[in-house]
Design a protein around this motif. Sequence first.
Motif, PDB file in Angstrom:
ATOM      1  N   PHE A   6     -35.239 -21.613 -50.223  1.00 51.29           N
ATOM      2  CA  PHE A   6     -34.211 -21.017 -49.448  1.00 51.29           C
ATOM      3  C   PHE A   6     -33.670 -21.152 -47.957  1.00 51.29           C
ATOM      4  O   PHE A   6     -33.334 -20.293 -47.420  1.00 51.29           O
ATOM      5  CB  PHE A   6     -34.103 -19.467 -49.853  1.00 51.29           C
ATOM      6  N   TYR A   7     -34.568 -22.174 -47.262  1.00 53.04           N
ATOM      7  CA  TYR A   7     -34.222 -22.621 -46.158  1.00 53.04           C
ATOM      8  C   TYR A   7     -33.306 -23.783 -46.124  1.00 53.04           C
ATOM      9  O   TYR A   7     -33.671 -24.891 -46.607  1.00 53.04           O
ATOM     10  CB  TYR A   7     -35.412 -22.846 -45.166  1.00 53.04           C
ATOM     11  N   GLU A   8     -31.908 -23.666 -45.708  1.00 50.84           N
ATOM     12  CA  GLU A   8     -31.020 -24.671 -45.576  1.00 50.84           C
ATOM     13  C   GLU A   8     -31.010 -25.621 -44.615  1.00 50.84           C
ATOM     14  O   GLU A   8     -30.985 -26.927 -45.251  1.00 50.84           O
ATOM     15  CB  GLU A   8     -29.557 -24.002 -45.750  1.00 50.84           C
ATOM     16  N   ARG A   9     -31.244 -25.236 -43.514  1.00 49.58           N
ATOM     17  CA  ARG A   9     -31.436 -26.274 -42.417  1.00 49.58           C
ATOM     18  C   ARG A   9     -32.609 -25.963 -41.612  1.00 49.58           C
ATOM     19  O   ARG A   9     -32.360 -25.708 -40.353  1.00 49.58           O
ATOM     20  CB  ARG A   9     -30.103 -26.477 -41.606  1.00 49.58           C
ATOM     21  N   PRO A  10     -33.830 -26.360 -42.028  1.00 53.81           N
ATOM     22  CA  PRO A  10     -35.214 -25.941 -41.297  1.00 53.81           C
ATOM     23  C   PRO A  10     -35.253 -26.950 -40.259  1.00 53.81           C
ATOM     24  O   PRO A  10     -35.297 -28.363 -40.514  1.00 53.81           O
ATOM     25  CB  PRO A  10     -36.163 -26.020 -42.545  1.00 53.81           C
ATOM     26  N   VAL A  11     -35.412 -26.624 -38.980  1.00 55.78           N
ATOM     27  CA  VAL A  11     -35.687 -27.667 -38.056  1.00 55.78           C
ATOM     28  C   VAL A  11     -36.807 -26.990 -37.215  1.00 55.78           C
ATOM     29  O   VAL A  11     -36.922 -25.629 -36.881  1.00 55.78           O
ATOM     30  CB  VAL A  11     -34.293 -27.709 -36.949  1.00 55.78           C
ATOM     31  N   PRO A  12     -37.512 -27.834 -36.410  1.00 57.91           N
ATOM     32  CA  PRO A  12     -38.668 -27.261 -35.589  1.00 57.91           C
ATOM     33  C   PRO A  12     -38.366 -26.463 -34.408  1.00 57.91           C
ATOM     34  O   PRO A  12     -37.072 -27.102 -33.842  1.00 57.91           O
ATOM     35  CB  PRO A  12     -39.220 -28.730 -35.011  1.00 57.91           C
ATOM     36  N   LEU A  13     -38.811 -25.405 -34.084  1.00 62.17           N
ATOM     37  CA  LEU A  13     -38.416 -24.541 -33.065  1.00 62.17           C
ATOM     38  C   LEU A  13     -38.723 -25.546 -31.578  1.00 62.17           C
ATOM     39  O   LEU A  13     -39.697 -25.986 -31.525  1.00 62.17           O
ATOM     40  CB  LEU A  13     -39.501 -23.370 -33.025  1.00 62.17           C
ATOM     41  N   ASN A  14     -37.744 -25.388 -30.675  1.00 64.50           N
ATOM     42  CA  ASN A  14     -37.710 -25.935 -29.707  1.00 64.50           C
ATOM     43  C   ASN A  14     -37.320 -25.421 -28.380  1.00 64.50           C
ATOM     44  O   ASN A  14     -36.266 -25.019 -28.393  1.00 64.50           O
ATOM     45  CB  ASN A  14     -36.935 -27.524 -29.560  1.00 64.50           C
ATOM     46  N   ARG A  15     -38.134 -25.168 -27.450  1.00 62.00           N
ATOM     47  CA  ARG A  15     -38.169 -24.235 -26.264  1.00 62.00           C
ATOM     48  C   ARG A  15     -36.801 -24.578 -25.385  1.00 62.00           C
ATOM     49  O   ARG A  15     -36.233 -24.089 -24.542  1.00 62.00           O
ATOM     50  CB  ARG A  15     -39.201 -23.790 -25.564  1.00 62.00           C
ATOM     51  N   THR A  16     -36.436 -26.385 -25.491  1.00 65.16           N
ATOM     52  CA  THR A  16     -35.363 -26.739 -24.876  1.00 65.16           C
ATOM     53  C   THR A  16     -34.084 -26.621 -25.581  1.00 65.16           C
ATOM     54  O   THR A  16     -33.240 -25.965 -24.941  1.00 65.16           O
ATOM     55  CB  THR A  16     -35.574 -28.096 -24.445  1.00 65.16           C
ATOM     56  N   VAL A  17     -34.242 -27.029 -26.855  1.00 62.93           N
ATOM     57  CA  VAL A  17     -33.055 -27.033 -27.606  1.00 62.93           C
ATOM     58  C   VAL A  17     -32.459 -25.596 -28.001  1.00 62.93           C
ATOM     59  O   VAL A  17     -31.308 -25.122 -27.973  1.00 62.93           O
ATOM     60  CB  VAL A  17     -33.033 -27.764 -29.053  1.00 62.93           C
ATOM     61  N   GLU A 137     -35.970 -16.188 -19.738  1.00 66.49           N
ATOM     62  CA  GLU A 137     -35.361 -16.929 -18.631  1.00 66.49           C
ATOM     63  C   GLU A 137     -36.185 -18.205 -18.328  1.00 66.49           C
ATOM     64  O   GLU A 137     -35.938 -19.288 -17.922  1.00 66.49           O
ATOM     65  CB  GLU A 137     -34.721 -16.358 -17.634  1.00 66.49           C
ATOM     66  N   ASP A 138     -37.526 -17.805 -18.070  1.00 59.35           N
ATOM     67  CA  ASP A 138     -38.528 -18.800 -17.688  1.00 59.35           C
ATOM     68  C   ASP A 138     -39.291 -19.773 -18.543  1.00 59.35           C
ATOM     69  O   ASP A 138     -40.043 -20.647 -18.399  1.00 59.35           O
ATOM     70  CB  ASP A 138     -39.905 -18.200 -16.942  1.00 59.35           C
ATOM     71  N   GLY A 139     -38.607 -19.773 -19.836  1.00 59.66           N
ATOM     72  CA  GLY A 139     -38.898 -20.599 -21.082  1.00 59.66           C
ATOM     73  C   GLY A 139     -40.049 -20.207 -21.727  1.00 59.66           C
ATOM     74  O   GLY A 139     -40.323 -20.595 -22.909  1.00 59.66           O
ATOM     75  N   SER A 140     -40.710 -19.113 -21.570  1.00 58.63           N
ATOM     76  CA  SER A 140     -41.846 -18.520 -22.256  1.00 58.63           C
ATOM     77  C   SER A 140     -41.315 -17.819 -23.371  1.00 58.63           C
ATOM     78  O   SER A 140     -40.078 -17.113 -23.508  1.00 58.63           O
ATOM     79  CB  SER A 140     -42.709 -17.418 -21.418  1.00 58.63           C
ATOM     80  N   GLU A 141     -41.996 -17.437 -24.349  1.00 62.56           N
ATOM     81  CA  GLU A 141     -41.650 -16.931 -25.754  1.00 62.56           C
ATOM     82  C   GLU A 141     -41.372 -15.420 -25.386  1.00 62.56           C
ATOM     83  O   GLU A 141     -42.218 -14.821 -24.686  1.00 62.56           O
ATOM     84  CB  GLU A 141     -42.841 -17.018 -26.971  1.00 62.56           C
TER      85      GLU A 141
END
Length: 253
Positions: A6-17, A137-141
């Motif tokens: 049931f995941y339609e468009r799974p993509v890797p999590l990317n901190r830039t994208v 904002e600093d890119g951290s999770e």
Amino acid sequence: MAEVLFYERPVPLNRTVHKDLRIKGLQNLKFAHNVHSVPLTCTEFPITARDIPILFAGPDEANAGPMALLGLRQNENLYLDADGQWVPNVYIPAFVRRYPFVLAEKPPGAEGDDFTVFLDEAYEGFNSAEGERLFKEDGSESDMLKNAVTFLGEFQQHVARTKQLMEDLRKYDLLEPRNIRLERNGNVINLNGLYVVSEEKLRKLDAETTHRFLTDGTLGWIYAHLLSLMNIDRVGQRLAVREEAEAANATKN
């Protein structure tokens, strides 16, 4: 386990994208409408057994794994209503609660850890204006993302323990085929490719193996599975209610 069910468009999590991506909480579970079963980890057996049948399913015994039986017809989850709300006071399997995130194996040859976090870009709660941020904002999770990743990690540990359970069940030849056959309004429903633990073979285990199963939790999980089988009739009752509603709607139309 069918990791991206049931995941339609799974993509890797990317901190830039995904740096500006926000997420609104799940308002419903409609994404799970069309699944009549989901994989289950052994640590979930005791709480699942109260309301949902736990069986082992697969193309053959060697590849069978535990699952929660949610429906008796293809592409139908009887534990969800038309609005995508789960039946109140009934356990929701972790496999469902992970959504829209998932920890999946990287393709062979890819650099980095063996597993990486994916998200379903098709999830309607993702946007850039409302909800909680995935990254600061600093890119951290963000704390939200950290909690989600922690949950995924714990789930993966439970998957590993479940694989050990399955190795034990096969090693001691404890699984036996079980066919579920129900007659509904003149129609016959047959569920094949299912397995259950044989109580007869379980009673014949030697004392040393039985003691290990008792101390490492295996015995408790097995009996939770066996007790849960009484819920098959309750799933049949849910189907009867659904069929009555369908018949009533057909009469109105």
